[in-house]
Design a protein around this motif. Sequence first.
Motif, PDB file in Angstrom:
ATOM      1  N   LEU A  77       0.824  -1.210   0.000  1.00  0.00           N
ATOM      2  CA  LEU A  77       0.000   0.000   0.000  1.00  0.00           C
ATOM      3  C   LEU A  77       0.862   1.264   0.000  1.00  0.00           C
ATOM      4  O   LEU A  77       0.536   2.234  -0.690  1.00  0.00           O
ATOM      5  CB  LEU A  77      -0.947  -0.001   1.199  1.00  0.00           C
ATOM      6  CG  LEU A  77      -2.056   1.048   1.129  1.00  0.00           C
ATOM      7  CD1 LEU A  77      -2.957   0.823  -0.083  1.00  0.00           C
ATOM      8  CD2 LEU A  77      -2.894   1.032   2.402  1.00  0.00           C
ATOM      9  N   ARG A 132      -6.196   2.340   3.883  1.00  0.00           N
ATOM     10  CA  ARG A 132      -6.974   2.164   2.654  1.00  0.00           C
ATOM     11  C   ARG A 132      -7.863   3.378   2.413  1.00  0.00           C
ATOM     12  O   ARG A 132      -8.013   3.824   1.276  1.00  0.00           O
ATOM     13  CB  ARG A 132      -7.818   0.889   2.731  1.00  0.00           C
ATOM     14  CG  ARG A 132      -6.984  -0.354   2.512  1.00  0.00           C
ATOM     15  CD  ARG A 132      -7.765  -1.608   2.662  1.00  0.00           C
ATOM     16  NE  ARG A 132      -8.669  -1.838   1.549  1.00  0.00           N
ATOM     17  CZ  ARG A 132      -9.448  -2.902   1.444  1.00  0.00           C
ATOM     18  NH1 ARG A 132      -9.450  -3.814   2.386  1.00  0.00           N
ATOM     19  NH2 ARG A 132     -10.231  -3.052   0.403  1.00  0.00           N
ATOM     20  N   TYR A 143      -5.878   6.163   0.867  1.00  0.00           N
ATOM     21  CA  TYR A 143      -5.664   5.955  -0.564  1.00  0.00           C
ATOM     22  C   TYR A 143      -6.953   6.259  -1.334  1.00  0.00           C
ATOM     23  O   TYR A 143      -6.946   6.990  -2.327  1.00  0.00           O
ATOM     24  CB  TYR A 143      -5.224   4.501  -0.814  1.00  0.00           C
ATOM     25  CG  TYR A 143      -4.815   4.250  -2.252  1.00  0.00           C
ATOM     26  CD1 TYR A 143      -3.482   4.298  -2.622  1.00  0.00           C
ATOM     27  CD2 TYR A 143      -5.765   4.009  -3.243  1.00  0.00           C
ATOM     28  CE1 TYR A 143      -3.094   4.090  -3.943  1.00  0.00           C
ATOM     29  CE2 TYR A 143      -5.389   3.802  -4.560  1.00  0.00           C
ATOM     30  CZ  TYR A 143      -4.068   3.845  -4.900  1.00  0.00           C
ATOM     31  OH  TYR A 143      -3.696   3.652  -6.217  1.00  0.00           O
ATOM     32  N   HIS A 144      -8.061   5.714  -0.865  1.00  0.00           N
ATOM     33  CA  HIS A 144      -9.347   5.924  -1.546  1.00  0.00           C
ATOM     34  C   HIS A 144      -9.763   7.386  -1.529  1.00  0.00           C
ATOM     35  O   HIS A 144     -10.347   7.875  -2.502  1.00  0.00           O
ATOM     36  CB  HIS A 144     -10.430   5.043  -0.923  1.00  0.00           C
ATOM     37  CG  HIS A 144     -10.268   3.596  -1.256  1.00  0.00           C
ATOM     38  ND1 HIS A 144     -11.202   2.650  -0.928  1.00  0.00           N
ATOM     39  CD2 HIS A 144      -9.285   2.920  -1.892  1.00  0.00           C
ATOM     40  CE1 HIS A 144     -10.805   1.455  -1.349  1.00  0.00           C
ATOM     41  NE2 HIS A 144      -9.635   1.599  -1.928  1.00  0.00           N
ATOM     42  N   HIS A 155      -9.150  -5.868  -6.449  1.00  0.00           N
ATOM     43  CA  HIS A 155      -8.968  -6.827  -5.356  1.00  0.00           C
ATOM     44  C   HIS A 155      -9.338  -8.246  -5.765  1.00  0.00           C
ATOM     45  O   HIS A 155      -8.897  -9.204  -5.141  1.00  0.00           O
ATOM     46  CB  HIS A 155      -9.786  -6.399  -4.136  1.00  0.00           C
ATOM     47  CG  HIS A 155      -9.329  -5.105  -3.552  1.00  0.00           C
ATOM     48  ND1 HIS A 155     -10.119  -4.326  -2.756  1.00  0.00           N
ATOM     49  CD2 HIS A 155      -8.146  -4.433  -3.658  1.00  0.00           C
ATOM     50  CE1 HIS A 155      -9.450  -3.240  -2.398  1.00  0.00           C
ATOM     51  NE2 HIS A 155      -8.260  -3.286  -2.931  1.00  0.00           N
TER      52      HIS A 155
END
Length: 191
Positions: free
Chosen positions: A61, A122, A125-126, A160
């Motif tokens: 990540l 996450r 990032y999103h 994913h």
Amino acid sequence: MGPTSVADDVRRAAVELFAAQGYANTAVQQIVEAAGVTKGAMYHYFESKDELLFGIYDRLLSMQKSRMDDIIARGGQTDDVVRAVCVDVVETSIDSLREGTVFFRSAHMLSAPRQLEVTRRRREYHDAFAVLLERGQAEGLYRTDIPSAVLIAHFFSDTHYLPQWYSPDGPETTTVVAGQLTELFLRSIRV
């Protein structure tokens, strides 16, 4: 053997073993034997098996977020930037297919604090991806009838899901698949 190679050897051995027999079924002793190091050497870099699993995801990540930041910093037309980010995340996910497979299969076994950290990372990032999509919406490029959270989930669910169907030995190259998934996504969100 240098310090980074010990950590890398342990990480590589863990990924192979977790992928082959599962996180829960892999003992620390198996990891150190496969890596050719002592338990003491492993524990110098990773305090637990939990930290090792988290470290596999953290490394992936962090790399993807850094690459996304670089793409955004280069600037350009919004659609071109979104395309470059999408292609990059698919390509890097394919390049790290085993790590992704291990993580998504075993993430629920992480300790609660580690799971919270994964969720936070996450989301970070999103959120950066959402800013790009919202910029495109403001420019009239992308549809606004569907919330950006749904658009993001649409794209990342494809990414994913890659370990379930993509094989590096198959007929399609990483670049081709990244381009195809990106084009499907962009067509689905354009006005």
